[in-house]
Scaffold this motif. Structure first.
Motif, PDB file in Angstrom:
ATOM      1  N   ASP A  57       0.818  -1.199   0.000  1.00 44.11           N
ATOM      2  CA  ASP A  57       0.000   0.000   0.000  1.00 44.11           C
ATOM      3  C   ASP A  57       0.855   1.253   0.000  1.00 44.11           C
ATOM      4  OD1 ASP A  57      -0.696   0.191   3.574  1.00 44.11           O
ATOM      5  OD2 ASP A  57       1.024  -0.564   2.456  1.00 44.11           O
ATOM      6  N   ILE A  58       2.187   1.105   0.045  1.00 41.17           N
ATOM      7  CA  ILE A  58       3.085   2.260   0.027  1.00 41.17           C
ATOM      8  C   ILE A  58       3.540   2.484  -1.415  1.00 41.17           C
ATOM      9  CG2 ILE A  58       5.250   3.174   0.907  1.00 41.17           C
ATOM     10  CD1 ILE A  58       4.912   1.236   3.243  1.00 41.17           C
ATOM     11  N   THR A  59       3.497   3.688  -1.877  1.00 37.01           N
ATOM     12  CA  THR A  59       3.863   4.010  -3.250  1.00 37.01           C
ATOM     13  C   THR A  59       5.316   3.627  -3.523  1.00 37.01           C
ATOM     14  OG1 THR A  59       2.348   5.850  -3.160  1.00 37.01           O
ATOM     15  CG2 THR A  59       3.957   5.851  -4.958  1.00 37.01           C
ATOM     16  N   ALA A  60       5.546   3.000  -4.693  1.00 33.33           N
ATOM     17  CA  ALA A  60       6.895   2.637  -5.167  1.00 33.33           C
ATOM     18  C   ALA A  60       7.618   1.725  -4.192  1.00 33.33           C
ATOM     19  CB  ALA A  60       7.730   3.877  -5.435  1.00 33.33           C
ATOM     20  N   GLN A 148      22.145  -0.633 -10.247  1.00 38.83           N
ATOM     21  CA  GLN A 148      22.871  -1.055  -9.061  1.00 38.83           C
ATOM     22  C   GLN A 148      22.105  -0.636  -7.811  1.00 38.83           C
ATOM     23  OE1 GLN A 148      26.897   0.458  -9.251  1.00 38.83           O
ATOM     24  NE2 GLN A 148      27.638  -1.549  -9.888  1.00 38.83           N
ATOM     25  N   VAL A 149      22.062  -1.534  -6.826  1.00 35.58           N
ATOM     26  CA  VAL A 149      21.384  -1.257  -5.564  1.00 35.58           C
ATOM     27  C   VAL A 149      22.255  -1.769  -4.428  1.00 35.58           C
ATOM     28  CG1 VAL A 149      19.085  -1.450  -6.591  1.00 35.58           C
ATOM     29  CG2 VAL A 149      20.131  -3.462  -5.528  1.00 35.58           C
ATOM     30  N   LEU A 182      18.232  11.077   3.034  1.00 36.39           N
ATOM     31  CA  LEU A 182      17.847   9.761   3.541  1.00 36.39           C
ATOM     32  C   LEU A 182      18.029   8.718   2.450  1.00 36.39           C
ATOM     33  CD1 LEU A 182      14.578  10.497   5.545  1.00 36.39           C
ATOM     34  CD2 LEU A 182      16.714   9.652   6.494  1.00 36.39           C
ATOM     35  N   VAL A 183      18.385   7.495   2.833  1.00 34.95           N
ATOM     36  CA  VAL A 183      18.508   6.394   1.879  1.00 34.95           C
ATOM     37  C   VAL A 183      17.111   5.895   1.518  1.00 34.95           C
ATOM     38  CG1 VAL A 183      19.356   4.060   1.544  1.00 34.95           C
ATOM     39  CG2 VAL A 183      20.770   5.734   2.727  1.00 34.95           C
ATOM     40  N   GLN A 184      16.831   5.759   0.188  1.00 35.96           N
ATOM     41  CA  GLN A 184      15.519   5.338  -0.285  1.00 35.96           C
ATOM     42  C   GLN A 184      15.466   3.821  -0.405  1.00 35.96           C
ATOM     43  OE1 GLN A 184      12.945   7.475  -0.921  1.00 35.96           O
ATOM     44  NE2 GLN A 184      11.598   5.778  -1.325  1.00 35.96           N
ATOM     45  N   SER A 185      14.333   3.220  -0.042  1.00 36.49           N
ATOM     46  CA  SER A 185      14.125   1.779  -0.170  1.00 36.49           C
ATOM     47  C   SER A 185      13.282   1.499  -1.414  1.00 36.49           C
ATOM     48  CB  SER A 185      13.432   1.227   1.075  1.00 36.49           C
ATOM     49  OG  SER A 185      13.135  -0.131   0.905  1.00 36.49           O
ATOM     50  N   PHE A 186      13.720   0.495  -2.230  1.00 38.30           N
ATOM     51  CA  PHE A 186      13.006   0.184  -3.464  1.00 38.30           C
ATOM     52  C   PHE A 186      12.084  -1.018  -3.316  1.00 38.30           C
ATOM     53  CE2 PHE A 186      15.221   3.356  -5.376  1.00 38.30           C
ATOM     54  CZ  PHE A 186      16.581   3.145  -5.554  1.00 38.30           C
ATOM     55  N   MET A 197      16.201  -6.542   1.396  1.00 40.45           N
ATOM     56  CA  MET A 197      15.644  -5.234   1.085  1.00 40.45           C
ATOM     57  C   MET A 197      16.624  -4.505   0.182  1.00 40.45           C
ATOM     58  SD  MET A 197      14.505  -2.115   3.621  1.00 40.45           S
ATOM     59  CE  MET A 197      16.078  -2.102   4.464  1.00 40.45           C
ATOM     60  N   ALA A 198      16.107  -3.943  -0.913  1.00 38.61           N
ATOM     61  CA  ALA A 198      16.930  -3.200  -1.860  1.00 38.61           C
ATOM     62  C   ALA A 198      16.819  -1.713  -1.568  1.00 38.61           C
ATOM     63  CB  ALA A 198      16.488  -3.495  -3.286  1.00 38.61           C
TER      64      ALA A 198
END
Length: 816
Positions: A57-60, A148-149, A182-186, A197-198
């Motif tokens: 339910d969280i975008t992206a 790359q992640v 902040l580091v973004q989670s994909f 987790m990427a």
């Protein structure tokens, strides 16, 4: 579906027959069956992977699960180095060779699950790049998007229900927040019981590595980095009321472009998630006092951790450093860090004040929030930055590293130009005047300097001054030539000099001075007792001599009477006898007076000995009260053992405390670590026990659902029903109930359970005395702090025999 299974079966068996040693000379039916099941699992695994990509339910934010729990074991996937085909291999084939189903070349199956070339979900692992709080981080390529992640994989020891929940919370928290710092989670997923987790891959280094390489970071660059981290924390707090709980140099990265990134949200939580029984988490060297004590947290806790980090960046060392977590926690609660401008005189005073306020012991004494902190940092940098035009405004994004060499060069150039211009003007206008005034200025400068050095007081902290006075007074009190009254007056003079203590440390140091005064009185009383004893012995010896002389005179009188000597001789002898009798009576009176004085002094010495003994016992009890609610029973045993060696005559009392500690240890072992010992035992109103482990009681409720409860949340009545089955506790219901309450830190309820326990009564007395004293000190300056002490005391003392009286006394102090 069946054709796919047959096709995969052929390829899989082909690789197995060529690579596994058991197929080198013969082909067994069992191996054939194993190969068939492996091929079927491979097809199922591929089908599951095709369906695994689902959107949360969280975008992206992608959550995928591809779990293989079939009876034959788990698969691992890796890429063929020749044709880049994704090969499925059984776990048992690790380290063996097999044939690629695509290009038919022989390849080696990786030994490790996360080696170069292994595939987890949609990600191809390249190499390991770091460690997080709950897992390892790998450089990986997302195959579907060819990017790359940084792939974070949850460590096996954290793959519990709670660990997975924390991992999911970190991913959701990182996905909800989108900020440059902040580091973004994909994506997040799970494959063969491996959670991953990427996240955004960052090229750069951590602040910790920078400190290790350079020793320390320049002041303004440190403020620039902290300003960006504070922006990230401000965003997280304003958007989600999120607290990081693990701010430290390891979790702050600086990219190659100079952008600061805050990483590792593994311990982050929202304020609404806090509960009294939640675990205390964080890195001890950077945790705030309220984080240690398990109190409710807000953004001011992150401000404290950020202050510790800034202190380390500027000074190159931690403000609090010790060998044990307990010692570090004590320093965070009780000790003040050495001011930065004293560690390094080049640090501007406003920066030192900034860090000191960020690291204030009480949240109320820190900056109100991140907005307040950012405003202060910006204000300070306007005065201290080499070029203030390069200082970013608040809530703006800093896209590149500040060029500090350029700033310094530009600043120095400006200063040099201004300096040269001033010098030219001064030389033209005041050259002759300056030449005439130089000798006068030198003389005045010398006079002023000498006067300043002679009259400027040394600016030392109160604690340092008290420590110096304590060392001086200890030497003063040990001088046997000084009267006790002089020593007492000097001690009172020192106490009056410092007045009311402003902290626990100052209070303990002043109490130490009072203890030295008591010890001096005790030593002086012992000396007076010895002197009186010597006087008494001398008086008794003189008494014996006079008695002998009186007896001799009596004999002589009788002889004179027998010989009928002259009346004059008899009168002279009688007069001498009467004089000696008077001396004897006076000496007897002196002996009686000395004995009375000695008895009084002996009573005083005995009273002082009892006071010292009780003070020592109270000190041990206070230490036990601090350790016991934290379940640090081994440390209590070690403390008692050390005291027994140091004070052999007190071994009896210490052994009694050790037996009590062992008894509490047996209670704790049964109620928190007994495994399946009480399995199927009925919990009234709750259900049946499944097992008790790691401080948690797993039980099945009336509806058949499995639930969990911490042992100290269990009512004492129900806990006793569990423990009553143990023969060790037969006939000891009162002691067991009191022990359970003591382990929870409830002194009042422990007294109610066992009113005759003298040690519990003594601990309540000590706790009340310490609370009253602390509240009296805090009420004038911090009423909120006194109110917190008052609330805590009511919880600890609730249920005690004199609870209402104690409550009224504390309320009266709070209303002063």
């Amino acid at each position: 579906m069946s054709s796919r299974i047959l096709k995969s079966l052929r390829a899989h068996l082909k690789g197995r027959i060529k690579s596994v040693p058991c197929f080198s000379g013969s082909f067994s039916f069992v191996s054939l069956v194993q190969g068939i099941f492996s091929a079927i699992r491979a097809v199922k695994n591929g089908t599951a992977l095709e369906k695994q990509r689902k959107t949360d339910d969280i975008t992206a934010f992608e959550i995928s699960f591809a779990t293989d729990v079939s009876a034959g074991g788990f698969f691992m996937r890796f890429r063929c180095p020749f044709c880049f085909y994704a090969i499925n291999a059984d776990e048992s084939a690790r380290g063996y060779s097999m044939t690629c189903p695509s290009c038919a070349k022989t390849v080696m199956v990786p030994v490790g699950r996360f080696e170069d070339g292994c595939i987890i979900g949609d990600f191809l692992i390249k190499s390991k790049i770091g460690e997080g709080s709950i897992g390892a981080v790998y450089l990986a390529t997302q195959l579907s998007l060819e990017r790359q992640v940084a792939l974070k994989i949850l460590s096996p020891e954290y793959s519990t229900h709670k660990g997975i929940n924390d991992f999911l919370n970190e991913a959701r928290a990182a996905a909800k927040l989108s900020h440059i710092n902040l580091v973004q989670s994909f994506a997040i997923g799970e494959e063969d019981n491996i959670c991953y987790m990427a996240m955004t891959y960052i090229t750069g280094e951590t602040v910790r590595k920078r400190i290790l390489r350079e020793g320390r970071i320049p002041v303004d660059e440190s403020l620039h980095i902290i300003q960006q981290v504070a922006e990230a924390l401000y965003y997280a707090w304003e958007e989600s009321r999120l607290i990081h709980r693990d701010v430290k140099p390891d979790n702050i990265m600086i990219t190659e472009n100079g952008i600061v990134k805050l990483t590792d949200l593994g311990l982050a939580m929202q304020t609404s998630e806090w509960s009294k029984d939640m675990e205390i988490s964080g890195s001890p060297s950077y945790m705030s006092p309220e984080q240690f004590s398990g109190e409710p947290l807000d953004t001011r806790s992150d401000i404290y951790s950020l202050g510790v980090t800034l202190y380390q960046m500027i000074s190159g060392k931690l403000p609090f450093d010790a060998e044990t977590v307990r010692s570090v926690a004590h320093q965070h609660f009780e000790e003040d860090a050495v001011p930065l401008n004293k560690v390094d005189t080049a640090v501007p005073v406003p920066v030192a004040r900034l860090v000191r306020k960020m690291m204030a012991k009480k949240p109320a004494d820190r900056y109100r929030d991140m907005e307040d902190l950012l405003n202060e940092i910006w204000t300070i940098r306007q005065k201290t930055a080499p070029d203030r035009s390069l200082v970013p405004e608040i809530h703006t994004i800093s896209l590149k590293r500040l060029d500090y060499e350029m700033q310094h060069e530009s600043s120095e150039a400006k200063k040099n130009v201004l300096k040269l211009e001033d010098e030219i003007r001064e030389r033209r206008k005041y050259l002759r005047i300056l030449l005439a005034l130089i000798p006068v200025a030198l003389i005045l400068g010398i006079i002023v300097t000498l006067y300043w050095y002679g009259n400027t007081p040394i600016n030392t902290s109160v604690e340092t001054r008290i420590a110096q006075k304590t060392a001086y007074f200890k030497r003063f009190a040990n001088d046997g030539s000084l009267p006790l009254k002089v020593i007492q007056e000097e001690g009172e003079k020192i106490l009056a000099e410092f007045g009311k203590p402003r902290s626990r440390t100052q209070r303990f140091m002043l109490d130490n001075i009072r203890a030295i005064m008591t010890e001096a009185a005790y030593r002086r009383s012992q000396l007076e007792n010895r002197n009186l004893l010597n006087s008494l012995r001398n008086a008794r010896r003189d008494n014996a001599a006079l008695k002998a002389e009186a007896e001799s005179l009596t004999v002589r009188m009788k002889e004179a009477e027998n010989k009928a000597i002259s009346a004059e001789e008899t009168a002279r002898t009688r007069k001498l006898y009467e004089e000696n009798l008077k001396k004897l009576n006076a000496l007897n009176a002196t002996i009686k007076s000395l004995e009375t004085e000695r008895n009084a002094l002996q009573e005083r010495v005995s009273s002082l000995e009892l006071t010292l003994e009780e003070n020592w016992r109270d000190m041990i009890r206070a230490e036990i009260m601090k350790l016991r609610p934290q379940l640090r029973l081994r440390e209590i045993s070690a403390l008692l053992a050390v005291e027994s060696v140091q004070y052999p005559r007190r071994t009896g009392w210490l052994n009694e405390r050790e037996q009590e500690n062992l008894f509490l240890g047996r209670i704790l072992l049964d109620i928190a670590e007994s495994g399946t010992k009480y399995s199927a035992k009925e919990l009234p109103g709750l259900g049946k026990i499944i097992m008790i482990s790691s401080g948690f009681i797993d039980y099945q409720d009336r509806d058949g659902r499995v639930r969990q409860m911490k042992w100290n949340a269990l009512p004492t009545d129900i806990a006793w029903q569990i423990l009553s089955d143990n023969p060790l506790f037969t006939g000891k219901e009162r002691e067991v109930r009191a022990g359970l309450e003591l382990l929870k830190g409830n002194l009042g309820m422990a007294q109610m359970a066992n009113p005759t326990d003298l040690e519990v009564n003594a601990m309540i007395r000590i706790y009340l005395q310490n609370t009253v004293r602390a509240m009296k000190y805090m009420v004038p300056d911090s009423r909120n702090g006194a109110k917190e002490l008052y609330d805590t005391a009511l919880k600890v003392l609730n249920g005690g025999l004199e609870f209402e009286n104690m409550k009224n006394n504390l309320s009266a102090i709070l209303s002063l």
